[in-house]
Design an enzyme around this catalytic site. Structure first.
Site, PDB file in Angstrom:
ATOM      1  N   SER A   1      49.791  37.107  27.387  1.00  0.00           N
ATOM      2  CA  SER A   1      49.405  35.980  26.547  1.00  0.00           C
ATOM      3  C   SER A   1      47.907  35.940  26.345  1.00  0.00           C
ATOM      4  O   SER A   1      47.136  36.463  27.141  1.00  0.00           O
ATOM      5  CB  SER A   1      49.845  34.678  27.212  1.00  0.00           C
ATOM      6  OG  SER A   1      49.078  34.498  28.391  1.00  0.00           O
ATOM      7  N   LYS A   2      47.545  35.302  25.271  1.00  0.00           N
ATOM      8  CA  LYS A   2      46.145  35.095  24.930  1.00  0.00           C
ATOM      9  C   LYS A   2      45.454  34.248  25.996  1.00  0.00           C
ATOM     10  O   LYS A   2      44.264  34.354  26.204  1.00  0.00           O
ATOM     11  CB  LYS A   2      46.074  34.344  23.594  1.00  0.00           C
ATOM     12  CG  LYS A   2      45.508  35.174  22.475  1.00  0.00           C
ATOM     13  CD  LYS A   2      45.251  34.306  21.260  1.00  0.00           C
ATOM     14  CE  LYS A   2      43.986  34.702  20.549  1.00  0.00           C
ATOM     15  NZ  LYS A   2      43.830  36.006  20.064  1.00  0.00           N
ATOM     16  N   ARG A   3      46.247  33.407  26.645  1.00  0.00           N
ATOM     17  CA  ARG A   3      45.684  32.501  27.626  1.00  0.00           C
ATOM     18  C   ARG A   3      45.086  33.275  28.815  1.00  0.00           C
ATOM     19  O   ARG A   3      44.050  32.939  29.331  1.00  0.00           O
ATOM     20  CB  ARG A   3      46.761  31.535  28.105  1.00  0.00           C
ATOM     21  CG  ARG A   3      46.273  30.167  28.483  1.00  0.00           C
ATOM     22  CD  ARG A   3      47.425  29.154  28.537  1.00  0.00           C
ATOM     23  NE  ARG A   3      48.732  29.758  28.727  1.00  0.00           N
ATOM     24  CZ  ARG A   3      49.242  30.111  29.911  1.00  0.00           C
ATOM     25  NH1 ARG A   3      48.544  29.944  31.001  1.00  0.00           N
ATOM     26  NH2 ARG A   3      50.446  30.629  29.982  1.00  0.00           N
TER      27      ARG A   3
END
Ligand code: GLU
Length: 476
Positions: free
Chosen positions: A251-253
């Protein structure tokens, strides 16, 4: 059979690492088998159009060294390679499915479909079309198509199973009653991904479809479409998911997922490609460093894993450090000096700049690290680490510093050779050698107990600064 594969991205403005892996595996598979690889732009969803996205995509692929045999920027026998330029073709194929009763027009309003979805959610049923328009007679349908809005839906079989044979996953079985009557053509006449993708794969004679695991649920619909058209199925190979270290979906997170992010950090394309190749594939031994040619030689789909591939950023940076050290020296020097001058770090003298970037070469993993690694040469202020202070404060160290100050004036400058000569003298005079001699000097000069080669550092500092730092250390 000559292998033909394709990379079929829907440009969204940036290139996801997963996308780069799909492109790379297709490329390696094609080159390994002396086949052809096609770039096809899947831009049927005009609402997602992003200005410049295709150019950006092509730039990234070029940067990564993934080249194509056919595509929008090259041409080829099966073009055009933008789906947005092929709408007539999809319409024609949708019409033929309608004519053969493999598809049907659906006149349901958006309101009805919304209600249906809500109801199914409430009843905890799978959300899918209920077949309301499936059995409208062809006469009635033909008449209503003149005046009403409609979409074209695939008439999926209502009993039995659809089998997807996957080169990586084996046979995957789907119950037909759970396969949705997929929309093929929208009411504005634009095709959906499913129709355009299958029609193009057939017309472009793609015989191996290699793509991410997230497309598996779509594949039974594609198999049904191939059968309805009477076309031969391609081989399918679905690549494992990319995972964060905690095994959640990448994920981008937790990580940067755009190739552009790594490009900007100064990751080398060779390192990124090498790293990405190992996200789901290995050669069967513990080899980790591969040139592109080695990868082409070794790559087979048999050695692609089923289970998710963990994305380990440390490994990417470690690999990149290796590639930086293996770069041709003058290329490295030029690239490093270019980066430093962008942030105003320039000693105004070629030789000095060169000494600096070579001195820190073994201490960086990505080009971006150059900023921190060269602080030493550009910051007046020195911050001492705790370890450094311990070394500096030893009595024997004070003796070394004093001795150095006694001898330093014997040298007009303090280049690498002068410095080494001076240290020999200090060694004789004090009887201190090895780590006990060098560590305090390093600590006094750099504030740290590890770092670039000391003689190179000293030669950049020059006599004046060395004197100043020695005095500073004596007062500590
Ligand atoms: N256009 C799809 C994507 O964006 C292609 C999927 C496929 O390879 O079939 O990934």
């Amino acid at each position: 059979m000559a292998i033909r594969v394709r990379f079929a991205p829907s440009p969204t403005g940036f290139v996801h690492l997963g996308s780069l892996r799909t492109a790379l595996y297709n490329y390696l598979f094609a080159r390994h088998n002396q086949g052809k690889i096609v770039l096809r732009i899947e831009d049927t969803d005009q609402s997602r159009y992003v200005e410049g996205a295709v150019e950006n995509l092509i730039n990234i692929l070029n940067w990564a060294g993934i080249d194509f045999d056919e595509g929008p920027h090259i041409g080829g026998n099966y073009g055009p390679y933008h789906q947005s330029e092929r709408f007539d073709l999809y319409k024609k194929h949708s019409d033929s499915l309608l004519g053969e009763n493999y598809a049907y027009p659906c006149f349901c309003s958006a309101e009805r479909l919304d209600q249906l979805r809500e109801q199914q959610k409430q009843n905890e049923q799978p959300v899918m079309y209920d077949g309301h328009c499936r059995n409208i007679t062809s006469e009635e349908a033909a008449e209503r198509m003149q005046t009403e809005n409609y979409v074209v839906r695939l008439k999926t079989p209502r009993e039995g199973f659809t089998i997807v044979d996957d080169l990586i996953r084996g046979s995957v079985k789907f119950e037909n009653t759970l396969i949705d009557d997929q929309v093929l053509l929208k009411s504005d006449g634009f095709p959906t991904y499913h129709l355009a993708n299958v029609v193009d794969d057939h017309l472009m004679q793609i015989n191996h479809v290699i793509r991410g695991e997230e497309w598996i649920p779509s594949t039974p619909k594609h198999v049904i479409l191939y059968k309805a058209f009477g076309w031969q199925l391609p081989e399918f190979a679905h690549l494992p998911l990319l995972l964060n270290p905690d095994r959640s979906k990448l994920s981008k997170r937790q990580n940067d997922v755009a190739v552009e992010d790594y490009q900007q950090k100064g990751v080398l394309p060779e390192a990124l490609i090498n790293f990405v190749a190992l996200l789901g594939w290995n050669k069967g031994d513990d080899q980790e460093l591969f040139s592109k040619d080695e990868m082409i030689k070794a790559f087979t789909l048999e050695r692609v894993n089923k289970s998710g591939a963990v994305f380990d950023l440390n490994k990417l940076f470690w690999m990149n450090g290796h590639y930086i050290r293996n770069m041709n020296e003058s290329e490295y020097v030029a690239a490093a000096i270019r980066l430093l001058s962008k942030i105003g770090r320039d000693k105004g003298d070629k030789k000095t700049n060169r000494t600096i970037v070579l001195a820190v070469r073994n201490h960086i993993q990505v080009f971006d690290d150059l900023k921190q690694a060269t602080d030493l040469f550009f910051n007046e202020r020195l911050d001492y680490s705790e370890d450094a202070i311990k070394w500096i404060q030893l009595d024997s160290s004070k003796m070394i510093f004093k001795n150095m100050l006694d001898h330093i004036e014997e040298y007009s400058e303090l280049d690498i050779n002068d410095f080494k000569k001076m240290m020999k003298t200090v060694q004789h005079a004090t009887g201190i050698k090895g780590k006990e001699l060098w560590m305090p000097v390093r600590a006094a000069m750099t504030g740290l107990t590890e770092g670039p080669e000391l003689p190179a550092v000293i030669s950049v500092f020059g006599k004046h600064r060395v004197k100043q730092l020695l005095k500073q250390a004596l007062e500590l």
